[in-house]
Design an enzyme around this catalytic site. Structure first.
Site, PDB file in Angstrom:
ATOM      1  N   ASN A  13       0.866  -1.175   0.000  1.00 19.58           N
ATOM      2  CA  ASN A  13       0.000   0.000   0.000  1.00 19.58           C
ATOM      3  C   ASN A  13       0.906   1.228   0.000  1.00 19.58           C
ATOM      4  OD1 ASN A  13      -1.846   2.008   0.405  1.00 19.58           O
ATOM      5  ND2 ASN A  13      -2.404   1.412   2.501  1.00 19.58           N
ATOM      6  N   TRP A  14       1.070   1.786  -1.185  1.00 20.91           N
ATOM      7  CA  TRP A  14       2.003   2.918  -1.303  1.00 20.91           C
ATOM      8  C   TRP A  14       1.411   4.231  -0.791  1.00 20.91           C
ATOM      9  CZ3 TRP A  14       5.083   2.664  -6.617  1.00 20.91           C
ATOM     10  CH2 TRP A  14       6.006   1.622  -6.529  1.00 20.91           C
ATOM     11  N   LYS A  15       0.124   4.221  -0.469  1.00 19.12           N
ATOM     12  CA  LYS A  15      -0.542   5.453   0.003  1.00 19.12           C
ATOM     13  C   LYS A  15      -0.246   6.592  -0.987  1.00 19.12           C
ATOM     14  CE  LYS A  15      -0.350   3.506   4.581  1.00 19.12           C
ATOM     15  NZ  LYS A  15      -0.400   3.710   6.019  1.00 19.12           N
ATOM     16  N   HIS A 100      -9.891   1.582   4.279  1.00 20.68           N
ATOM     17  CA  HIS A 100      -8.638   1.735   5.018  1.00 20.68           C
ATOM     18  C   HIS A 100      -8.858   2.753   6.142  1.00 20.68           C
ATOM     19  CE1 HIS A 100      -4.549   2.899   6.019  1.00 20.68           C
ATOM     20  NE2 HIS A 100      -4.183   1.718   5.541  1.00 20.68           N
ATOM     21  N   GLU A 102      -7.226   5.180   7.141  1.00 19.96           N
ATOM     22  CA  GLU A 102      -6.970   6.591   6.782  1.00 19.96           C
ATOM     23  C   GLU A 102      -8.144   7.186   6.001  1.00 19.96           C
ATOM     24  OE1 GLU A 102      -3.086   5.820   5.178  1.00 19.96           O
ATOM     25  OE2 GLU A 102      -2.362   5.459   7.216  1.00 19.96           O
ATOM     26  N   GLU A 170      -6.075  -4.500  10.629  1.00 24.61           N
ATOM     27  CA  GLU A 170      -5.039  -3.494  10.852  1.00 24.61           C
ATOM     28  C   GLU A 170      -5.371  -2.684  12.097  1.00 24.61           C
ATOM     29  OE1 GLU A 170      -2.802  -2.386   7.008  1.00 24.61           O
ATOM     30  OE2 GLU A 170      -4.632  -1.214   7.037  1.00 24.61           O
ATOM     31  N   GLY A 176       1.781   2.693  10.885  1.00 22.43           N
ATOM     32  CA  GLY A 176       2.734   3.775  10.724  1.00 22.43           C
ATOM     33  C   GLY A 176       3.348   4.260  12.029  1.00 22.43           C
ATOM     34  N   SER A 212       2.648  -1.601  10.650  1.00 19.87           N
ATOM     35  CA  SER A 212       4.081  -1.614  10.954  1.00 19.87           C
ATOM     36  C   SER A 212       4.760  -2.954  10.685  1.00 19.87           C
ATOM     37  CB  SER A 212       4.326  -1.167  12.397  1.00 19.87           C
ATOM     38  OG  SER A 212       3.933   0.184  12.563  1.00 19.87           O
ATOM     39  N   GLY A 233       2.563  -0.917   4.366  1.00 18.83           N
ATOM     40  CA  GLY A 233       2.681   0.478   3.956  1.00 18.83           C
ATOM     41  C   GLY A 233       4.147   0.860   3.813  1.00 18.83           C
ATOM     42  N   GLY A 234       4.688   1.478   4.865  1.00 22.74           N
ATOM     43  CA  GLY A 234       6.045   2.029   4.836  1.00 22.74           C
ATOM     44  C   GLY A 234       7.108   1.095   4.274  1.00 22.74           C
TER      45      GLY A 234
HETATM   46  P1  PGA Z   1       2.313   0.651   7.703  1.00 25.89           P
HETATM   47  O1  PGA Z   1       0.917   0.846   6.944  1.00 25.89           O
HETATM   48  O2  PGA Z   1       2.867  -0.678   7.226  1.00 25.89           O
HETATM   49  O3  PGA Z   1       3.146   1.809   7.262  1.00 25.89           O
HETATM   50  O4  PGA Z   1       2.028   0.640   9.159  1.00 25.89           O
HETATM   51  C1  PGA Z   1       0.027  -0.215   6.785  1.00 25.89           C
HETATM   52  C2  PGA Z   1      -1.272   0.266   6.202  1.00 25.89           C
HETATM   53  O5  PGA Z   1      -1.688   1.381   6.534  1.00 25.89           O
HETATM   54  O6  PGA Z   1      -1.894  -0.431   5.393  1.00 25.89           O
END
Ligand code: PGA
Length: 253
Positions: A13-15, A100, A102, A170, A176, A212, A233-234
């Site tokens: 997930n590159w956001k 998600h 966010e 999640e 994050g 994370s 994500g990250g």
């Molecule tokens: P993260 O993000 O791995 O940076 O915690 C995961 C996500 O939001 O899907």
């Protein structure tokens, strides 16, 4: 079109990250690693970049997904800024992440809205990855399992089945933040979600974990019996790290 199977599913997930140039550099490094290691990828890997990069990744031969889609059922129409699931299919997406945290937090997306979006994903013939999770306050103060169950009950359309729907657990406090849920916490929730899905919706979805995930913890998380993949994500933004996690997932099943 992708089918849900029993391989690990690793979703990047590159956001809202990367320019076209940065995405091309990433792909170049990623493919070089693949060639160097001469190892075939034996788990399902999906890249969910910003919409502006879907075509770039698709043309490089990657399996692609989107991070969101329009909630209205129209395929086209006067909905400025929206992109329908059908249009995302048209550009090559096979998966769409829906709900998600966010999106829920910054765009006030409700379970009902998530349900409409998932129904549209299914109508387009794509696979929905529905994200659910609890905040730290909810985990400490309330019966957070009920919140997770409510998100599923209110967010799962009738069209959902084990071929078109994946659950991503999640915990919000782990996204994050560098804090990962413990192995016991993840195992308990995945087991719970599996049981509830069977009893409430009569199917056993693939359940992946996110929050994370990194090179150090991915092996232990993938070793949990009801964890069928990762939403990252990250750590997916760096091709070397992401490739190493894929290699761990390769071995795992
Ligand atoms: P993260 O993000 O791995 O940076 O915690 C995961 C996500 O939001 O899907």
């Amino acid at each position: 079109m992708s089918e849900i199977n029993n391989k690990n599913l690793i979703v990047a997930n590159w956001k809202m990250h990367k320019s076209i140039h940065a995405a091309q550099q990433y792909i170049h490094s990623f493919m070089q690693l693949e060639e160097l290691e001469r190892s075939s990828i034996n788990c399902d890997v999906v890249f969910c970049p910003p919409v502006t990069l879907i075509q770039v990744l698709k043309e490089a031969g990657m399996v692609v997904g989107a991070q969101d889609c329009c909630a209205f059922s129209e395929i086209e129409g006067a909905f400025t800024g929206d992109i329908s699931a059908q249009m995302l299919k048209d550009v090559g997406c096979q998966y769409i992440i829906v709900g998600h945290s966010e999106r829920r937090k910054y765009h006030q997306e409700s379970n009902e809205l998530v349900k409409q979006k998932i129904a549209n994903v299914h109508k387009a013939g794509l696979i929905a990855i529905i994200c659910i999770g609890e905040t730290l306050n909810q985990r400490e103060d309330e019966d957070y399992k009920q919140i997770l169950l409510k998100a599923l009950e209110e967010g799962m359309p009738e069209s959902a089945n084990d071929r078109n729907t994946i659950i991503a657990y999640e915990p919000l406090w782990a996204i994050g933040t560098g804090k990962t849920a413990t192995i016991d916490q993840i195992a308990e929730i995945h087991q719970y979600l599996l049981e509830k899905s069977l009893s409430r919706f009569a199917f056993s979805p693939k359940i992946i974990y996110g929050g994370s995930v990194n090179l150090e913890n991915s092996q232990a998380i993938l070793d949990i019996s009801n964890v069928s993949g990762l939403l990252i994500g990250g750590a997916s933004l760096n091709p070397e790290i992401f490739y190493k996690i894929i290699k761990i997932a390769n071995k795992n099943r």
